[in-house]
Design a protein around this motif. Structure first.
Motif, PDB file in Angstrom:
ATOM      1  N   TRP A  44      15.625   0.156 -28.098  1.00 50.42           N
ATOM      2  CA  TRP A  44      15.605   1.227 -27.104  1.00 50.42           C
ATOM      3  C   TRP A  44      14.177   1.615 -26.726  1.00 50.42           C
ATOM      4  N   HIS A  45      13.221   1.230 -27.542  1.00 48.90           N
ATOM      5  CA  HIS A  45      11.804   1.469 -27.230  1.00 48.90           C
ATOM      6  C   HIS A  45      11.137   0.215 -26.659  1.00 48.90           C
ATOM      7  N   VAL A  80      11.125  -2.754 -28.071  1.00 46.65           N
ATOM      8  CA  VAL A  80      10.539  -3.549 -29.150  1.00 46.65           C
ATOM      9  C   VAL A  80      11.590  -4.516 -29.698  1.00 46.65           C
ATOM     10  N   SER A 128       1.759  10.258 -28.653  1.00 48.16           N
ATOM     11  CA  SER A 128       0.641   9.351 -28.438  1.00 48.16           C
ATOM     12  C   SER A 128      -0.512   9.704 -29.362  1.00 48.16           C
ATOM     13  N   ALA A 134       8.901   6.095 -36.879  1.00 51.14           N
ATOM     14  CA  ALA A 134       8.736   6.966 -35.710  1.00 51.14           C
ATOM     15  C   ALA A 134       7.258   7.158 -35.381  1.00 51.14           C
ATOM     16  N   THR A 152       5.053  -0.603 -29.839  1.00 49.52           N
ATOM     17  CA  THR A 152       5.262  -0.920 -28.421  1.00 49.52           C
ATOM     18  C   THR A 152       4.113  -1.737 -27.835  1.00 49.52           C
ATOM     19  N   TYR A 172      17.634   0.385 -32.906  1.00 47.58           N
ATOM     20  CA  TYR A 172      16.847   1.572 -32.530  1.00 47.58           C
ATOM     21  C   TYR A 172      15.559   1.163 -31.823  1.00 47.58           C
ATOM     22  N   LEU A 173      14.860   0.185 -32.374  1.00 42.67           N
ATOM     23  CA  LEU A 173      13.589  -0.248 -31.794  1.00 42.67           C
ATOM     24  C   LEU A 173      13.792  -0.871 -30.412  1.00 42.67           C
ATOM     25  N   ILE A 232       5.571   4.078 -33.517  1.00 38.80           N
ATOM     26  CA  ILE A 232       6.022   3.646 -32.189  1.00 38.80           C
ATOM     27  C   ILE A 232       4.859   3.299 -31.251  1.00 38.80           C
TER      28      ILE A 232
END
Length: 283
Positions: A216-217, A219, A2, A180, A187, A213-214, A183
């Motif tokens: 999984w977040h 997005v 964060s 990365a 998000t 991949y995104l 993120i």
């Protein structure tokens, strides 16, 4: 990771003013603490000159530096009031935006490296042909020597940031690191577009893998492949980002010199010299 702390060096110039406004906009959106650094040039830089010259130049530099810092501090106070950002030196109990004014004596390059390595995000101004050499020096130190996220603010501070994000994707380690680091922005965005050039070096399948991949977040990303044709890749990339309505471009930072890392790669150099939207970069 964060974003809790943001570092921006501010001297009152146009490039650093845009950087400060951009840092305030990000800080307000994510609830981060913004460290605003005013740097005084170290008098020891004049030690190679004669004693009389040293005293004269050191005195002149000290006065100019103090005047510049006072002016910059006034702009900082005005912007804090405009953005509704309280001043605070230490962490509070809640994740809310705050700012602190810091004055320090030292060298641009070394200071940005030392302080930048302990910041979650470094915001710098885009180096224009008219900018002071220190602007380019600060960018290089932040991007290549800190290992942290770097946001490059355009000459005019954006009215919005991170609502629609474009990702310059070529499957490289630098681009992966930039994604990365992005993120926390991705998000929170309303739309994400993956931009990939149709070249022999960039298989389209890697864009599909990034989209997966995104996901999984949480997005959902749109893939947009473009063919540079008669344009250079960086020109086509910026054109696609502009046409998509993106207000932030995520990309890796590349260089061609392993000795000093001061010679930027062609795409990086062109984008840094001409982009009119903020860049979120990583090396």
């Amino acid at each position: 990771m964060s974003i809790r702390t943001i570092l921006v060096l501010f001297d009152g110039g146009n490039a650093s003013k845009s950087a400060l406004q951009t840092a305030f906009a990000v800080g307000r959106d994510v609830g981060a603490h913004i460290q605003v650094l005013s740097l005084h040039v170290d008098p020891e830089l004049f030690m190679v000159m004669s004693e009389a010259t040293i005293k004269k130049m050191a005195a002149q530099q000290s006065k100019e530096s103090a005047d510049r810092a006072a002016k910059a501090h006034g702009i900082f106070d005005d912007l804090c009031s405009r953005y509704g950002i309280p001043s605070r030196d230490g962490p509070g109990g809640q994740e809310e935006v705050s700012a602190a004014w810091i004055e320090e004596t030292g060298h641009y390059y070394e200071t940005i490296i030392r302080r930048g390595r302990l910041a979650d995000l470094i915001v710098v101004g885009r180096p224009t042909p008219e900018a002071e050499p220190s602007v380019r020096m600060i960018l290089h130190a932040a991007l290549f020597e800190t290992g942290r996220r770097v946001m490059v603010a355009p000459p005019l501070a954006p009215s919005s940031l991170g609502r629609k994000i474009a990702i310059a994707w070529n499957g490289s380690a630098e681009a992966s690191r930039a994604v990365a680091n992005a993120i926390p922005f991705l998000t929170r965005s309303e739309a994400v577009i993956i931009l990939t050039a149709e070249t022999d070096n960039t298989p389209l399948s890697t864009a599909d893998e990034l989209a997966a991949y995104l996901a999984w977040h949480g997005v959902a990303a749109e893939i947009r492949a473009f063919s540079p044709e008669r344009q250079l890749v960086p020109e086509a990339l910026l054109g696609e980002a502009s046409n998509s309505g993106a207000d932030l471009l995520v990309m890796g930072g590349y260089h061609h010199s392993r000795m000093r890392q001061l010679i930027l790669g062609g795409v990086t150099r062109h984008v840094l010299e001409t982009a009119e939207l903020p860049l979120l970069m990583a090396h």
